[in-house]
Structures are given as C-alpha cells and as structure tokens.
Design a protein around this motif. Sequence first.
Motif, mmCIF file in Angstrom:
data_model
loop_
_atom_site.group_PDB
_atom_site.id
_atom_site.type_symbol
_atom_site.label_atom_id
_atom_site.label_comp_id
_atom_site.label_asym_id
_atom_site.label_seq_id
_atom_site.Cartn_x
_atom_site.Cartn_y
_atom_site.Cartn_z
ATOM 1 N N HIS A 161 0.518 -0.955 0.214
ATOM 2 C CA HIS A 161 0.030 0.246 -0.196
ATOM 3 C C HIS A 161 0.837 1.014 -0.519
ATOM 4 C CE1 HIS A 161 -4.052 -2.335 1.508
ATOM 5 N NE2 HIS A 161 -3.556 -2.257 0.487
ATOM 6 N N THR A 162 0.593 2.109 -1.244
ATOM 7 C CA THR A 162 1.186 3.619 -1.132
ATOM 8 C C THR A 162 0.500 4.607 -0.375
ATOM 9 O OG1 THR A 162 0.379 3.485 -3.574
ATOM 10 C CG2 THR A 162 2.552 2.282 -3.221
ATOM 11 N N GLU B 131 3.122 18.126 -8.392
ATOM 12 C CA GLU B 131 4.195 18.763 -8.083
ATOM 13 C C GLU B 131 3.811 20.121 -7.351
ATOM 14 O OE1 GLU B 131 6.394 18.575 -11.732
ATOM 15 O OE2 GLU B 131 4.181 18.447 -11.156
ATOM 16 N N GLU B 132 2.295 20.055 -7.109
ATOM 17 C CA GLU B 132 1.677 21.121 -5.802
ATOM 18 C C GLU B 132 0.545 19.802 -5.672
ATOM 19 O OE1 GLU B 132 0.260 24.021 -8.803
ATOM 20 O OE2 GLU B 132 1.588 24.455 -10.118
ATOM 21 N N GLY B 133 0.813 19.116 -5.558
ATOM 22 C CA GLY B 133 -0.439 17.696 -5.374
ATOM 23 C C GLY B 133 0.193 16.812 -4.299
ATOM 24 N N TYR B 134 0.092 15.841 -4.565
ATOM 25 C CA TYR B 134 -0.138 14.798 -4.248
ATOM 26 C C TYR B 134 1.531 14.702 -3.584
ATOM 27 C CZ TYR B 134 -3.314 11.460 -4.592
ATOM 28 O OH TYR B 134 -4.697 11.181 -4.651
ATOM 29 N N ILE B 135 2.514 16.279 -4.321
ATOM 30 C CA ILE B 135 4.140 15.385 -3.790
ATOM 31 C C ILE B 135 4.552 16.668 -2.735
ATOM 32 C CG2 ILE B 135 6.228 16.882 -4.706
ATOM 33 C CD1 ILE B 135 6.006 15.892 -7.212
ATOM 34 N N LEU B 136 4.000 17.323 -2.715
ATOM 35 C CA LEU B 136 3.599 18.725 -1.569
ATOM 36 C C LEU B 136 3.062 18.324 -0.531
ATOM 37 C CD1 LEU B 136 2.851 22.249 -2.299
ATOM 38 C CD2 LEU B 136 1.592 21.576 -0.092
ATOM 39 N N ARG C 201 6.657 6.055 1.625
ATOM 40 C CA ARG C 201 5.683 5.009 0.528
ATOM 41 C C ARG C 201 4.825 5.547 0.050
ATOM 42 N NH1 ARG C 201 5.401 0.915 4.145
ATOM 43 N NH2 ARG C 201 2.795 0.801 3.958
ATOM 44 N N TYR C 202 4.069 6.558 0.131
ATOM 45 C CA TYR C 202 3.711 7.794 -0.028
ATOM 46 C C TYR C 202 4.021 8.684 -1.581
ATOM 47 C CZ TYR C 202 -0.289 11.300 -0.410
ATOM 48 O OH TYR C 202 -1.429 12.146 0.021
ATOM 49 N N ARG C 203 5.432 9.130 0.059
ATOM 50 C CA ARG C 203 6.355 10.578 -0.904
ATOM 51 C C ARG C 203 6.978 9.704 -2.086
ATOM 52 N NH1 ARG C 203 11.177 12.725 -0.829
ATOM 53 N NH2 ARG C 203 11.994 10.806 -0.236
ATOM 54 N N ARG C 204 7.494 8.186 -2.218
ATOM 55 C CA ARG C 204 7.937 8.175 -3.314
ATOM 56 C C ARG C 204 7.214 7.773 -4.621
ATOM 57 N NH1 ARG C 204 10.453 4.016 0.366
ATOM 58 N NH2 ARG C 204 9.469 2.963 -0.367
ATOM 59 N N ALA D 234 4.473 8.997 -5.407
ATOM 60 C CA ALA D 234 3.850 10.839 -5.572
ATOM 61 C C ALA D 234 5.112 11.259 -6.945
ATOM 62 C CB ALA D 234 3.472 11.859 -4.692
ATOM 63 N N TYR D 235 6.379 10.880 -6.311
ATOM 64 C CA TYR D 235 7.341 11.363 -7.260
ATOM 65 C C TYR D 235 7.482 10.546 -8.347
ATOM 66 C CZ TYR D 235 9.552 15.016 -3.678
ATOM 67 O OH TYR D 235 9.978 16.153 -3.297
ATOM 68 N N ASP D 236 7.427 9.753 -8.350
ATOM 69 C CA ASP D 236 7.189 8.399 -9.556
ATOM 70 C C ASP D 236 6.172 8.608 -10.184
ATOM 71 O OD1 ASP D 236 9.701 6.888 -8.253
ATOM 72 O OD2 ASP D 236 7.963 5.694 -7.429
#
Length: 248
Positions: free
Chosen positions: A69-70, A84-89, A119-122, A124-126
């Motif tokens: 689960h991410t 960049e303005e959503g999940y990553i932030l 995992r959530y952060r990775r 988002a970038y992926d």
Amino acid sequence: MFDGKPIEGVKFDRLFKDGESFEWEGYKFTVDWMPGQTEFALAVRGVIDGKTVVFTGDNIFGDPEDVRHTGHEAVVAHNSSILEEGYILGAEYLSRVKPDLLMGGHSYVMDKPAAFIERYRRWAYDMRDAFKGLIAEDDYRYGYDPFWVRVEPYRVKIKPGETKPLTVHVRNFRPRPQEHSIAFGAVGLTVEPPALVGTVAPVSKASYKVDLHAAEDAAAGVHIVGLDVTLDGRPYGEWFDFIVDVER
C-alpha cells in the motif's frame, strides 16, 4: 440540492488561513493546506492523548502494515492535482509533521504511519516521473493539467440580449515567455474581444477580462463554448471550454 432546491452558495461562519489554529472541546487543532486528491484539500492536526494526529480527508488511504500500500487509490487530473502542487507537496508535509496517527476520510485509521508516508512520498515522485515519460511535451503539465487555460466562472447563466463579464486565465509552465492566441466560438453567443492574443511571462499566470454576449435570438438551453488555443505557433484546438445556460 437542499430542501428540494438547488444550492446557489454556502455561507461560512468562519474561514481559516493555512496554519491557523482553533480550540474545540479542550483540544487545539491547526488547519493546514494539504493538496493531493484536489488542489483545495486540507489537513487538520492536533495532539490527542499525547499523540500527533492528522486528519487527512481523502488524500491518503491504506494499511500502513501492508508494504504493497502506497496510500494512493487514484490520480484525477481534473481535480486540479498537478503532482508538484498536489501529492508531492502533501507527502512532504506529512514527512515534516511525522504524525503518530492518520485519520483518513471514509473511516480510515492509520496507526504508526512513518514507513507508509515514505511509500506515499516515493509514489508521488514516481508518478510525476511516469507522466513526464508518457506525455510528449517539453513540460508534461501541458498534457496533464486540464486548467492551464480556464474561464471563470466556468458556468454562466445569461438571458438573450444580456452581457456578462468573464475572466480567462492562462498559465505558462515554461522558463521562457509564452505566446498564445485564443479564439471563442458558439452559435448565438459572442465574446468580446473574439480572440485573445498575448504573452505570458516565464513560470507565471496571466488573466484577461472578456465580455460574453447572448444574441436576442440565442437558443435557450445549455451551450458549450470552445476555446481554440494556439500556443507558441502550435495549434492545440479546442482543449478547453466553458458552459453557458441561456435562459428564457
């Protein structure tokens, strides 16, 4: 609908700025902007029984103990959710806060979420990088974001013979000036000026005032007005639109 009638607006008793706090039943909570699922999503954080708790709404779901689960269920570009303005932030926000407990929407409770947040952060970038590789633009956001040209308000009510003001917003993601030409077209409706020609500075937004006019013989009902966009000499066609309700 409320009481069988359409909701035209909502009256707010209190508005909160990003980072503003309030007290409730002996607890102090802080309202933070946490975009992700939508541009305007938020988080509410506080300390309960000595633990930092963050109420995240629909931004993150899952079982922290399940490494598969991410925290993500879907990406919906039409929710104005540029990565960049959503999940990553939002992911970077949770990484800084380091909560002991996440309280998600739909009754999700996520305990000891540190590894889950990473995992959530990775993810988002992926996901951002995946869209970059998929979309054939020098900046993926031109193929991802459905709002780099938008009309405000998106839905307009107008009577034959009336004129209503509109604002057209144009965004430039690139690090150089961007030239645009935007033409409007719909039977029985005209926009003045009929075309917008201009330049938007690097990495910025520009707004333009226009007037929408309904002819005396404009057909009643719902009309979709397309915006025919040309960007730096490249025609994109009618990627964008707004809706007009002609009332009789």
